[in-house]
Write a protein that holds these residues in place. Sequence first.
Motif, PDB file in Angstrom:
ATOM      1  N   ILE A   3       0.819  -1.214   0.000  1.00  0.00           N
ATOM      2  CA  ILE A   3       0.000   0.000   0.000  1.00  0.00           C
ATOM      3  C   ILE A   3       0.851   1.260   0.000  1.00  0.00           C
ATOM      4  O   ILE A   3       0.476   2.265  -0.613  1.00  0.00           O
ATOM      5  CB  ILE A   3      -1.015  -0.031   1.176  1.00  0.00           C
ATOM      6  CG1 ILE A   3      -2.115   1.017   0.984  1.00  0.00           C
ATOM      7  CG2 ILE A   3      -0.316   0.148   2.507  1.00  0.00           C
ATOM      8  CD1 ILE A   3      -3.096   0.690  -0.068  1.00  0.00           C
ATOM      9  N   TYR A   7       0.509   4.337  -2.562  1.00  0.00           N
ATOM     10  CA  TYR A   7       0.353   5.736  -2.142  1.00  0.00           C
ATOM     11  C   TYR A   7       1.397   6.618  -2.831  1.00  0.00           C
ATOM     12  O   TYR A   7       1.085   7.700  -3.334  1.00  0.00           O
ATOM     13  CB  TYR A   7       0.511   5.884  -0.626  1.00  0.00           C
ATOM     14  CG  TYR A   7      -0.615   5.371   0.215  1.00  0.00           C
ATOM     15  CD1 TYR A   7      -1.938   5.430  -0.200  1.00  0.00           C
ATOM     16  CD2 TYR A   7      -0.355   4.823   1.471  1.00  0.00           C
ATOM     17  CE1 TYR A   7      -2.973   4.957   0.598  1.00  0.00           C
ATOM     18  CE2 TYR A   7      -1.382   4.356   2.276  1.00  0.00           C
ATOM     19  CZ  TYR A   7      -2.684   4.430   1.837  1.00  0.00           C
ATOM     20  OH  TYR A   7      -3.692   3.966   2.643  1.00  0.00           O
ATOM     21  N   ILE A  40      -6.222   1.315  -4.783  1.00  0.00           N
ATOM     22  CA  ILE A  40      -6.118   1.570  -3.347  1.00  0.00           C
ATOM     23  C   ILE A  40      -7.490   1.437  -2.694  1.00  0.00           C
ATOM     24  O   ILE A  40      -7.633   0.794  -1.651  1.00  0.00           O
ATOM     25  CB  ILE A  40      -5.511   2.963  -3.067  1.00  0.00           C
ATOM     26  CG1 ILE A  40      -4.042   2.993  -3.490  1.00  0.00           C
ATOM     27  CG2 ILE A  40      -5.652   3.330  -1.589  1.00  0.00           C
ATOM     28  CD1 ILE A  40      -3.425   4.390  -3.477  1.00  0.00           C
ATOM     29  N   GLN A  44      -8.523  -1.277   0.153  1.00  0.00           N
ATOM     30  CA  GLN A  44      -8.993  -0.852   1.469  1.00  0.00           C
ATOM     31  C   GLN A  44     -10.420  -1.325   1.726  1.00  0.00           C
ATOM     32  O   GLN A  44     -10.761  -1.693   2.849  1.00  0.00           O
ATOM     33  CB  GLN A  44      -8.898   0.667   1.608  1.00  0.00           C
ATOM     34  CG  GLN A  44      -7.468   1.143   1.715  1.00  0.00           C
ATOM     35  CD  GLN A  44      -7.370   2.634   1.926  1.00  0.00           C
ATOM     36  OE1 GLN A  44      -8.279   3.383   1.589  1.00  0.00           O
ATOM     37  NE2 GLN A  44      -6.264   3.072   2.487  1.00  0.00           N
ATOM     38  N   HIS A  45     -11.232  -1.325   0.686  1.00  0.00           N
ATOM     39  CA  HIS A  45     -12.611  -1.797   0.831  1.00  0.00           C
ATOM     40  C   HIS A  45     -12.632  -3.271   1.253  1.00  0.00           C
ATOM     41  O   HIS A  45     -13.418  -3.671   2.106  1.00  0.00           O
ATOM     42  CB  HIS A  45     -13.384  -1.594  -0.462  1.00  0.00           C
ATOM     43  CG  HIS A  45     -14.811  -1.978  -0.372  1.00  0.00           C
ATOM     44  ND1 HIS A  45     -15.745  -1.233   0.314  1.00  0.00           N
ATOM     45  CD2 HIS A  45     -15.476  -3.061  -0.858  1.00  0.00           C
ATOM     46  CE1 HIS A  45     -16.911  -1.826   0.242  1.00  0.00           C
ATOM     47  NE2 HIS A  45     -16.775  -2.946  -0.462  1.00  0.00           N
ATOM     48  N   LEU A  47     -10.488  -4.735   2.976  1.00  0.00           N
ATOM     49  CA  LEU A  47     -10.070  -4.804   4.373  1.00  0.00           C
ATOM     50  C   LEU A  47     -11.113  -4.219   5.319  1.00  0.00           C
ATOM     51  O   LEU A  47     -10.963  -4.313   6.533  1.00  0.00           O
ATOM     52  CB  LEU A  47      -8.755  -4.053   4.573  1.00  0.00           C
ATOM     53  CG  LEU A  47      -7.527  -4.595   3.842  1.00  0.00           C
ATOM     54  CD1 LEU A  47      -6.342  -3.688   4.071  1.00  0.00           C
ATOM     55  CD2 LEU A  47      -7.222  -6.009   4.296  1.00  0.00           C
ATOM     56  N   ALA A  49     -11.687  -0.989   5.506  1.00  0.00           N
ATOM     57  CA  ALA A  49     -11.138   0.280   5.985  1.00  0.00           C
ATOM     58  C   ALA A  49     -12.067   1.450   5.657  1.00  0.00           C
ATOM     59  O   ALA A  49     -12.589   1.552   4.539  1.00  0.00           O
ATOM     60  CB  ALA A  49      -9.768   0.535   5.354  1.00  0.00           C
ATOM     61  N   ALA A  51     -11.258   4.441   5.193  1.00  0.00           N
ATOM     62  CA  ALA A  51     -10.618   5.341   4.226  1.00  0.00           C
ATOM     63  C   ALA A  51     -10.938   4.967   2.780  1.00  0.00           C
ATOM     64  O   ALA A  51     -10.674   5.752   1.874  1.00  0.00           O
ATOM     65  CB  ALA A  51      -9.104   5.349   4.430  1.00  0.00           C
ATOM     66  N   ALA A  52     -11.497   3.798   2.534  1.00  0.00           N
ATOM     67  CA  ALA A  52     -11.792   3.371   1.169  1.00  0.00           C
ATOM     68  C   ALA A  52     -12.684   4.374   0.443  1.00  0.00           C
ATOM     69  O   ALA A  52     -12.537   4.597  -0.753  1.00  0.00           O
ATOM     70  CB  ALA A  52     -12.443   1.988   1.174  1.00  0.00           C
ATOM     71  N   TRP A  55     -10.836   7.212  -1.371  1.00  0.00           N
ATOM     72  CA  TRP A  55     -10.180   6.882  -2.630  1.00  0.00           C
ATOM     73  C   TRP A  55     -11.185   6.782  -3.765  1.00  0.00           C
ATOM     74  O   TRP A  55     -10.846   7.024  -4.916  1.00  0.00           O
ATOM     75  CB  TRP A  55      -9.356   5.609  -2.474  1.00  0.00           C
ATOM     76  CG  TRP A  55      -8.159   5.890  -1.647  1.00  0.00           C
ATOM     77  CD1 TRP A  55      -7.983   5.585  -0.326  1.00  0.00           C
ATOM     78  CD2 TRP A  55      -6.998   6.624  -2.037  1.00  0.00           C
ATOM     79  NE1 TRP A  55      -6.779   6.066   0.103  1.00  0.00           N
ATOM     80  CE2 TRP A  55      -6.152   6.707  -0.915  1.00  0.00           C
ATOM     81  CE3 TRP A  55      -6.581   7.209  -3.235  1.00  0.00           C
ATOM     82  CZ2 TRP A  55      -4.918   7.345  -0.953  1.00  0.00           C
ATOM     83  CZ3 TRP A  55      -5.348   7.846  -3.273  1.00  0.00           C
ATOM     84  CH2 TRP A  55      -4.537   7.910  -2.153  1.00  0.00           C
TER      85      TRP A  55
END
Length: 66
Positions: A3, A7, A40, A44-45, A47, A49, A51-52, A55
């Motif tokens: 990751i 980034y 990304i 993240q989705h 996981l 997360a 924050a997904a 993005w």
Amino acid sequence: MDINLEYAAHQHAVMRANSATSESERIEQLARASSIAARIGAFQHELGAAAACAWSVARVGVPVRA
């Protein structure tokens, strides 16, 4: 997926777009940044997360090459 590399690649693509000397180069770099943002976000989705979502928003309004 590393990751941190993603980034960094996203940030570099955005910086290259900002310093592009032509419109086509700028669009190409923004499309690259958008593609990276999608990867990304998907990662993240998966996981779960929070924050997904950010993005997914990062991709809005970026031209995509056909």
